[in-house]
Design an enzyme around this catalytic site. Structure first.
Site, PDB file in Angstrom:
ATOM      1  N   GLU A  33       8.295  16.229  15.798  1.00 31.89           N
ATOM      2  CA  GLU A  33       8.831  16.095  14.437  1.00 31.89           C
ATOM      3  C   GLU A  33       8.054  17.016  13.491  1.00 31.89           C
ATOM      4  O   GLU A  33       6.827  16.973  13.461  1.00 31.89           O
ATOM      5  CB  GLU A  33       8.697  14.645  13.961  1.00 31.89           C
ATOM      6  CG  GLU A  33       9.298  14.430  12.588  1.00 31.89           C
ATOM      7  CD  GLU A  33       8.998  13.057  12.012  1.00 31.89           C
ATOM      8  OE1 GLU A  33       7.841  12.613  12.068  1.00 31.89           O
ATOM      9  OE2 GLU A  33       9.927  12.424  11.479  1.00 31.89           O
ATOM     10  N   CYS A  46      13.408  10.980   7.145  1.00 28.38           N
ATOM     11  CA  CYS A  46      13.228  10.586   8.555  1.00 28.38           C
ATOM     12  C   CYS A  46      14.507  10.761   9.348  1.00 28.38           C
ATOM     13  O   CYS A  46      14.479  11.007  10.542  1.00 28.38           O
ATOM     14  CB  CYS A  46      12.761   9.152   8.622  1.00 28.38           C
ATOM     15  SG  CYS A  46      13.845   8.026   7.728  1.00 28.38           S
ATOM     16  N   LYS A  80       0.889  -1.170   0.000  1.00 28.27           N
ATOM     17  CA  LYS A  80       0.000   0.000   0.000  1.00 28.27           C
ATOM     18  C   LYS A  80       0.920   1.211   0.000  1.00 28.27           C
ATOM     19  O   LYS A  80       1.466   1.614   1.022  1.00 28.27           O
ATOM     20  CB  LYS A  80      -0.874  -0.019   1.265  1.00 28.27           C
ATOM     21  CG  LYS A  80      -2.255   0.581   1.095  1.00 28.27           C
ATOM     22  CD  LYS A  80      -2.290   2.069   0.916  1.00 28.27           C
ATOM     23  CE  LYS A  80      -2.026   2.871   2.142  1.00 28.27           C
ATOM     24  NZ  LYS A  80      -1.779   4.297   1.807  1.00 28.27           N
ATOM     25  N   GLU A  84       9.274   1.409  11.159  1.00 31.97           N
ATOM     26  CA  GLU A  84      10.278   2.474  10.985  1.00 31.97           C
ATOM     27  C   GLU A  84       9.525   3.786  11.060  1.00 31.97           C
ATOM     28  O   GLU A  84       8.800   4.140  10.132  1.00 31.97           O
ATOM     29  CB  GLU A  84      10.972   2.345   9.624  1.00 31.97           C
ATOM     30  CG  GLU A  84      11.726   1.043   9.411  1.00 31.97           C
ATOM     31  CD  GLU A  84      12.983   0.938  10.260  1.00 31.97           C
ATOM     32  OE1 GLU A  84      13.353   1.929  10.916  1.00 31.97           O
ATOM     33  OE2 GLU A  84      13.581  -0.145  10.285  1.00 31.97           O
TER      34      GLU A  84
END
Ligand code: NAD
Length: 486
Positions: free
Chosen positions: A390, A288, A178, A254
């Site tokens: 973040e 990231c 996906k 992750e």
């Protein structure tokens, strides 16, 4: 106008419901195409195809044959390099120069790297004594885990998706992918490549859609999915972990980061500036592993900030195909709204805006796109939300520090634990500090330097599990002990 369909059992199929959504360019918000949204029906068809393929010709291939097939996939991606490049840049708006160097070649390489790992993976063997004195032999044997659900993000669409699909297939699993709703193109194109290379139908499947109450949720809650590998936000990781709890399915997560850079006065300043520029601003800050918190030892603080500002001022914003441009838009207007929220919040929280902080005027042709200025702040308190959350945009906060112990504590004062970068010419210090970092990946005098044989993953809320080299093999295979009485 393009139409992006699901790829199920080797064929492109539409959604039975007829539901579609728009795919828009982040460069100017123009319509690129329509994406079919999978309902439970398409997700189930994809999972059943993947399950059936586990028992078909795919399972009969020897390891060497599987390796040859996956090497062919890598070669075919490279043969169609320009199409993949075009697709990735259309979806993400990132500079072609970057995608040509990183996204596409590394995306292809992921199919080769893991076949080598699997071929060289040792298993254990133990001889044991038994009361009759004849003994027994034990040996470990790995089998594929089964149907793996791959849930991918939008920041490095091909690279991060193949980083999971490569090892999954190398180990003999089948997958249902996906891709992010923002970036469906390269994953869809990969279906064609799989067919061209003769990968059996059902081994690689793609379903499109969103997360909650859409393809993502339908896939991760599907009982015939044996394991789920996910890259994306920590909060989404939590939702996926809950879904995986039903049926005790294995997960690999992750997730996000709020990564520090530690710049010591004994660093090579130009190297540190160059590295921090990349770690904070490459891919418009949407990496990231990117640096959003920079700690600089006080004697070089002012000079470091000044040099960073000079370099940020040189960044050239522009369309992917503009060969002069090295800075693209954010991935979507929605993401820009999030990043801009933090830009405004930084000011409210008392930051000094050293450079940037707003939305640039890109001219009439591009102003509808998701453009944002690269930004540097100083002066925020350590408990400011901009320091703790973040942002995933092209921005960093730079703060001075006075000694090693202080900077280690500052760097680790975060819920996340993905990566850290240390800049010093003192090797003892580098090792000492690196050993104290609460992070899965620590770079010294570098950033984003990846040997695919090494482990990759996050500590704390940055994830669960490790990918890369032999480390991912625990996830992608089922270990069995075979005990033979002699
Ligand atoms: P996201 O979590 O919003 O989405 C990632 C994927 O999950 C998408 O395909 C989305 O449709 C799907 N999804 C969302 N909700 C879901 C649900 N409830 N069930 C199943 N699937 C669901 O992340 P994003 O915005 O695409 O990517 C940015 C984030 O990814 C950042 O937090 C970044 O740090 C992280 N990231 C981490 C790594 C890493 O290796 N640690 C790498 C790249 C990006």
């Amino acid at each position: 106008m393009k139409e992006f369909k699901h790829f199920i059992n080797g064929q492109y199929v539409s959604s039975a419901s007829g539901k579609t959504f728009d795919n828009r360019s982040p460069v100017d918000n123009s319509l690129i195409g329509t994406i079919h949204e999978a309902g439970r029906e398409e997700v189930d068809a994809a999972v059943q195809a993947a399950k059936a393929a586990l028992k078909g010709p795919w399972s009969k291939l020897t390891q060497v044959e599987r390796t040859q097939l996956l090497n062919k996939v890598a070669e075919r991606i490279n043969a169609r390099f320009d199409e993949f490049l075009e697709a990735e840049c259309l979806d993400t708006g990132k500079p072609r120069s970057m995608a040509a160097q990183i996204d596409i070649p590394r995306g292809a390489a992921n199919f080769k790297a893991f076949t080598e790992t699997v071929a060289n993976l040792p298993t254990e063997g133990f001889r044991m004594d038994t009361p009759d004195g004849k003994g027994a032999m034990n040996f470990g044997h790995r089998t594929p885990k089964g149907v793996i659900a791959v849930i991918a993000p939008w920041n490095l669409p091909l690279l991060l998706m193949t980083w999971k699909v490569g090892p999954a297939l190398a180990c003999g699993n089948t997958v249902v992918v996906k891709p992010s709703e923002e970036t469906p193109m390269t994953t869809t194109l990969l279906g064609e490549v799989m067919n061209e290379c003769g990968v059996p139908p059902g081994v690689f499947n793609v379903v499109h859609g969103f997360g909650p109450d859409s393809a993502g949720e339908f896939l991760t809650t599907h009982p015939d999915v044996n394991a789920i590998t996910f890259t994306g936000e920590t909060r989404t990781g939590e939702a996926i972990m809950k879904a995986a709890a039903v049926g005790l399915r294995n997960i690999s997560l992750e997730c996000g980061g709020k990564n520090p850079a530690l710049v010591f006065a004994d660093c090579d300043l130009e190297k540190a500036v160059e590295g921090t520029m990349r770690s904070a601003f490459v891919n418009c800050g949407q990496v990231c592993l990117g640096t959003e918190r920079v700690y600089v030892e006080r004697p070089i603080f002012a000079q470091f900030v000044a040099r960073m500002k000079e370099e940020v001022a040189k960044l050239k914003l522009g369309r992917p195909e503009d060969s002069e441009a090295n800075f693209g838009p954010l991935v979507s207007l929605e993401h820009r709204a999030k990043v801009k929220y933090y830009y405004d919040l930084a000011v409210e929280e008392g930051a000094t805006v050293e450079i940037g902080g707003g939305i640039p005027d890109m001219g009439e042709a591009l102003n509808a796109g998701a453009w944002i200025e690269p930004t540097i702040w100083t002066g925020l308190a350590d408990d400011a939300r901009v320091i703790r959350e973040e942002i995933f945009g092209p921005c960093c906060h730079i703060r001075p520090f006075d000694d090693e112990e202080e900077v280690i504590a500052l760097a680790n004062d975060t819920d996340y634990g993905l990566a850290a970068a240390i800049w010093t010419e003192n090797t003892s210090r580098a090792i000492r500090v690196a050993e104290h970092m609460e992070a899965g990946i620590v770079w010294v005098n570098s950033w984003f330097l990846r040997d695919l044989r090494t482990s990759f993953g996050g500590a704390k809320q940055s994830g669960i599990g490790r990918e890369g080299g032999i480390h991912g093999m625990e996830f992608y295979t089922e270990m069995k002990n075979i005990c033979i009485k002699l």
